[in-house]
Scaffold this motif. Structure first.
Motif, PDB file in Angstrom:
ATOM      1  N   UNK A  46      11.023   6.180  -6.278  1.00 53.00           N
ATOM      2  CA  UNK A  46      11.441   5.921  -5.015  1.00 53.00           C
ATOM      3  C   UNK A  46      11.280   4.519  -4.564  1.00 53.00           C
ATOM      4  N   UNK A  47      10.253   3.666  -5.133  1.00 55.08           N
ATOM      5  CA  UNK A  47      10.112   2.417  -4.627  1.00 55.08           C
ATOM      6  C   UNK A  47      11.005   1.449  -5.107  1.00 55.08           C
ATOM      7  N   UNK A  72       4.359  -1.175   3.505  1.00 49.51           N
ATOM      8  CA  UNK A  72       3.753   0.014   3.250  1.00 49.51           C
ATOM      9  C   UNK A  72       4.628   1.152   2.965  1.00 49.51           C
ATOM     10  N   UNK A  73       4.591   1.952   2.020  1.00 46.49           N
ATOM     11  CA  UNK A  73       5.404   3.181   1.434  1.00 46.49           C
ATOM     12  C   UNK A  73       4.465   4.458   1.725  1.00 46.49           C
ATOM     13  N   UNK A  74       5.053   5.013   2.606  1.00 43.39           N
ATOM     14  CA  UNK A  74       4.516   6.251   3.532  1.00 43.39           C
ATOM     15  C   UNK A  74       5.107   7.519   2.604  1.00 43.39           C
ATOM     16  N   UNK A  89       7.527  -0.754   6.701  1.00 42.52           N
ATOM     17  CA  UNK A  89       7.219   0.703   6.475  1.00 42.52           C
ATOM     18  C   UNK A  89       8.204   1.431   5.993  1.00 42.52           C
ATOM     19  N   UNK A  90       8.209   2.131   4.712  1.00 44.79           N
ATOM     20  CA  UNK A  90       9.363   2.916   4.256  1.00 44.79           C
ATOM     21  C   UNK A  90       8.673   4.126   3.787  1.00 44.79           C
ATOM     22  N   UNK A  91       9.530   5.198   4.299  1.00 43.34           N
ATOM     23  CA  UNK A  91       9.094   6.777   4.173  1.00 43.34           C
ATOM     24  C   UNK A  91       9.862   7.161   3.054  1.00 43.34           C
ATOM     25  N   UNK A  92       9.228   7.587   1.920  1.00 43.64           N
ATOM     26  CA  UNK A  92       9.710   8.052   0.591  1.00 43.64           C
ATOM     27  C   UNK A  92       9.354   9.501   0.550  1.00 43.64           C
ATOM     28  N   UNK A  93      10.223  10.152  -0.228  1.00 38.35           N
ATOM     29  CA  UNK A  93      10.162  11.556  -0.755  1.00 38.35           C
ATOM     30  C   UNK A  93       9.723  11.441  -2.035  1.00 38.35           C
ATOM     31  N   UNK A 152       0.916  -0.983  -0.034  1.00 37.16           N
ATOM     32  CA  UNK A 152       0.045   0.055   0.316  1.00 37.16           C
ATOM     33  C   UNK A 152       0.798   1.043   0.039  1.00 37.16           C
ATOM     34  N   UNK A 153       0.514   2.176  -0.897  1.00 39.86           N
ATOM     35  CA  UNK A 153       1.232   3.524  -0.733  1.00 39.86           C
ATOM     36  C   UNK A 153       0.218   4.769  -0.004  1.00 39.86           C
ATOM     37  N   UNK A 154       0.855   5.410   0.921  1.00 38.93           N
ATOM     38  CA  UNK A 154      -0.236   5.813   1.620  1.00 38.93           C
ATOM     39  C   UNK A 154       0.267   7.553   1.452  1.00 38.93           C
ATOM     40  N   UNK A 155      -0.942   8.206   1.177  1.00 34.67           N
ATOM     41  CA  UNK A 155      -0.550   9.651   1.214  1.00 34.67           C
ATOM     42  C   UNK A 155      -1.487  10.539   1.868  1.00 34.67           C
TER      43      UNK A 155
END
Length: 260
Positions: A186-187, A107-109, A146-150, A76-79
């Protein structure tokens, strides 16, 4: 025949094919969040993707409505957070809730982007966003899945969102394709980084195994002498790297002899 028209059609097809390849990383993913996710769904075609968005919402909305999400979410990509950046605890709670609800979820936040210079109390609002991002980033650091991405590349100038819709918080419709590309890149970078880590582990392990094997080869005489005195160590196969000694005391004495 209109060659210019034909060339234009081919160029468009090439562009569409290139875009599809760039977004290939996002195929089949679930996208969850606020107006950003709504804008993505409305403006970008992502094959087999599922979108769950609520305009004007924050992370607390999805924490309260997690039961409405389908079963079997894998990635899941969360924004979310742009509408209420004070709710970072809710976002951390949402990460925990998703982790509890779905086995093996990834999770990609996405980092919340700053608002425009013309947004009401822009500087104060952006400070709230920075605090939100800091808390959520730290949460992702201790959450293995969970991975935090810019995904802000090209959208921020001098600390402000450089182009937006009428709210001053979200992208205009024409910018979501680039945002999707940023997310995909980024992913992909994260996956490559993870693979590099796995490969480095294998390299380090094989190097260590080689060093241990060399040590055993160089000390075979000592090992055989020790085995004669301590039969319980006979289960330790010489010239391998997998000792299976039956007594911890024997192991201590064994290493003591080898250090002589």
């Amino acid at each position: 025949m209109n060659w210019a028209s034909l060339t234009g059609t081919e160029d468009k097809e090439d562009e569409e094919e290139q875009l599809e390849e760039e977004l290939d990383m996002l195929k089949g993913l679930v996208f969850l969040g606020d107006d950003y996710i709504a804008g993505l769904e409305q403006n970008v075609t992502i094959e087999d993707a599922k979108f769950y968005s609520a305009q004007g919402s924050g992370p607390q909305y999805w924490l309260d409505n997690i039961a409405t999400l389908p079963e079997g979410i894998g990635t899941v990509v969360i924004a979310t957070g742009s509408n209420d950046p004070k709710k970072y605890e809710s976002m951390k709670g949402l990460i925990d809730a998703l982790d509890e609800k779905y086995e093996n979820i990834q999770m990609y936040v996405i980092e919340v982007m700053h608002v425009t210079h013309n947004h009401e109390s822009a500087d104060s609002y952006n400070k709230l966003i920075d605090t939100y991002n800091s808390h959520v980033r730290n949460k992702c650091k201790i959450q293995p899945n969970a991975t935090f991405i810019d995904a802000s590349l090209g959208f921020i100038t001098d600390g402000y969102l450089n182009n937006s819709d009428s709210t001053g918080r979200f992208l205009p419709s024409g910018s979501y394709t680039q945002w999707a590309k940023n997310i995909a890149r980024k992913i992909n970078e994260n996956n490559i980084s993870a693979n590099d880590t796995d490969e480095q582990f294998v390299v380090d392990f094989l190097k260590a195994a080689k060093e241990v094997t060399k040590f055993v080869d160089e000390n075979t005489a000592h090992i055989n002498t020790w085995l004669a005195f301590f039969p319980s160590l006979s289960s330790f196969p010489v010239n391998t790297i997998s000792p299976t000694c039956t007594s911890s005391a024997d192991v201590i004495l064994f290493h003591s002899l080898l250090s002589q």
